[in-house]
Design a protein around this motif. Sequence first.
Motif, PDB file in Angstrom:
ATOM      1  N   TYR A   7       0.883  -1.123   0.078  1.00  0.00           N
ATOM      2  CA  TYR A   7      -0.197  -0.145   0.061  1.00  0.00           C
ATOM      3  C   TYR A   7       0.966   1.144  -0.173  1.00  0.00           C
ATOM      4  CZ  TYR A   7      -3.828  -3.083   1.189  1.00  0.00           C
ATOM      5  OH  TYR A   7      -4.925  -4.115   1.427  1.00  0.00           O
ATOM      6  N   THR A   8       0.674   2.291  -0.998  1.00  0.00           N
ATOM      7  CA  THR A   8       1.525   3.174  -1.056  1.00  0.00           C
ATOM      8  C   THR A   8       0.627   4.526  -1.335  1.00  0.00           C
ATOM      9  OG1 THR A   8       1.521   2.889  -3.718  1.00  0.00           O
ATOM     10  CG2 THR A   8       3.401   1.467  -2.258  1.00  0.00           C
ATOM     11  N   THR A   9       1.530   5.587  -1.373  1.00  0.00           N
ATOM     12  CA  THR A   9       1.050   7.025  -1.919  1.00  0.00           C
ATOM     13  C   THR A   9       2.073   7.446  -3.272  1.00  0.00           C
ATOM     14  OG1 THR A   9       1.962   8.429  -0.502  1.00  0.00           O
ATOM     15  CG2 THR A   9      -0.411   7.739   0.082  1.00  0.00           C
ATOM     16  N   LYS A  41      -7.900   2.628   1.998  1.00  0.00           N
ATOM     17  CA  LYS A  41      -6.922   3.065   3.174  1.00  0.00           C
ATOM     18  C   LYS A  41      -7.334   2.564   4.222  1.00  0.00           C
ATOM     19  CE  LYS A  41      -4.546   6.668   5.671  1.00  0.00           C
ATOM     20  NZ  LYS A  41      -3.618   7.592   5.605  1.00  0.00           N
ATOM     21  N   THR A  42      -8.767   2.268   4.340  1.00  0.00           N
ATOM     22  CA  THR A  42      -9.473   1.563   5.723  1.00  0.00           C
ATOM     23  C   THR A  42      -8.997   0.054   5.451  1.00  0.00           C
ATOM     24  OG1 THR A  42     -11.287   3.108   5.563  1.00  0.00           O
ATOM     25  CG2 THR A  42     -11.679   1.229   6.738  1.00  0.00           C
ATOM     26  N   GLN A  46      -6.929  -1.919   8.659  1.00  0.00           N
ATOM     27  CA  GLN A  46      -7.503  -3.118   9.394  1.00  0.00           C
ATOM     28  C   GLN A  46      -6.458  -4.125   9.120  1.00  0.00           C
ATOM     29  OE1 GLN A  46     -11.230  -3.545   7.206  1.00  0.00           O
ATOM     30  NE2 GLN A  46     -12.208  -2.530   8.943  1.00  0.00           N
ATOM     31  N   ARG A  47      -5.622  -4.248   7.900  1.00  0.00           N
ATOM     32  CA  ARG A  47      -4.853  -5.257   7.873  1.00  0.00           C
ATOM     33  C   ARG A  47      -3.741  -5.213   8.356  1.00  0.00           C
ATOM     34  NH1 ARG A  47      -3.788  -6.867   1.827  1.00  0.00           N
ATOM     35  NH2 ARG A  47      -3.054  -8.742   2.674  1.00  0.00           N
ATOM     36  N   ALA A  48      -3.085  -3.903   8.653  1.00  0.00           N
ATOM     37  CA  ALA A  48      -2.024  -3.527   9.154  1.00  0.00           C
ATOM     38  C   ALA A  48      -2.015  -3.469  10.729  1.00  0.00           C
ATOM     39  CB  ALA A  48      -1.251  -2.389   8.495  1.00  0.00           C
ATOM     40  N   THR A  53       0.478   4.781   8.446  1.00  0.00           N
ATOM     41  CA  THR A  53       1.295   5.379   7.415  1.00  0.00           C
ATOM     42  C   THR A  53       1.620   4.526   6.464  1.00  0.00           C
ATOM     43  OG1 THR A  53       3.025   4.424   8.740  1.00  0.00           O
ATOM     44  CG2 THR A  53       2.633   6.524   9.429  1.00  0.00           C
ATOM     45  N   VAL A  54       2.168   5.015   5.270  1.00  0.00           N
ATOM     46  CA  VAL A  54       2.600   4.183   4.053  1.00  0.00           C
ATOM     47  C   VAL A  54       4.015   4.193   4.154  1.00  0.00           C
ATOM     48  CG1 VAL A  54       0.416   4.334   2.785  1.00  0.00           C
ATOM     49  CG2 VAL A  54       2.139   6.102   2.551  1.00  0.00           C
TER      50      VAL A  54
END
Length: 84
Positions: A7-9, A41-42, A46-48, A53-54
């Motif tokens: 997951y990034t930006t 992002k949600t 949840q997964r993290a 943060t990314v």
Amino acid sequence: MAQIEIYTTSTCRYCHAAKRLLTQKGASFAETDVGRNPDKKTEMIQRANGRRTVPQIFIKGEHVGGYDDLSALERAGKLDNLLA
């Protein structure tokens, strides 16, 4: 090669560093830009386990953490085994 999700930006330098390290290792990955897909992002949070943060990186479905965690695995010589 292991299944990798990140997951990034687009503006995150740590995201770019993580992708560069994975690419240098010859690993392919599925990238989700949470800046362009805010609904994801949600899912990431949840997964993290609440991390907001990314990047957030998952290898074989397991949460590895962010770039610092990925880099620490590489320095410890454990990343190659995880990617195999």
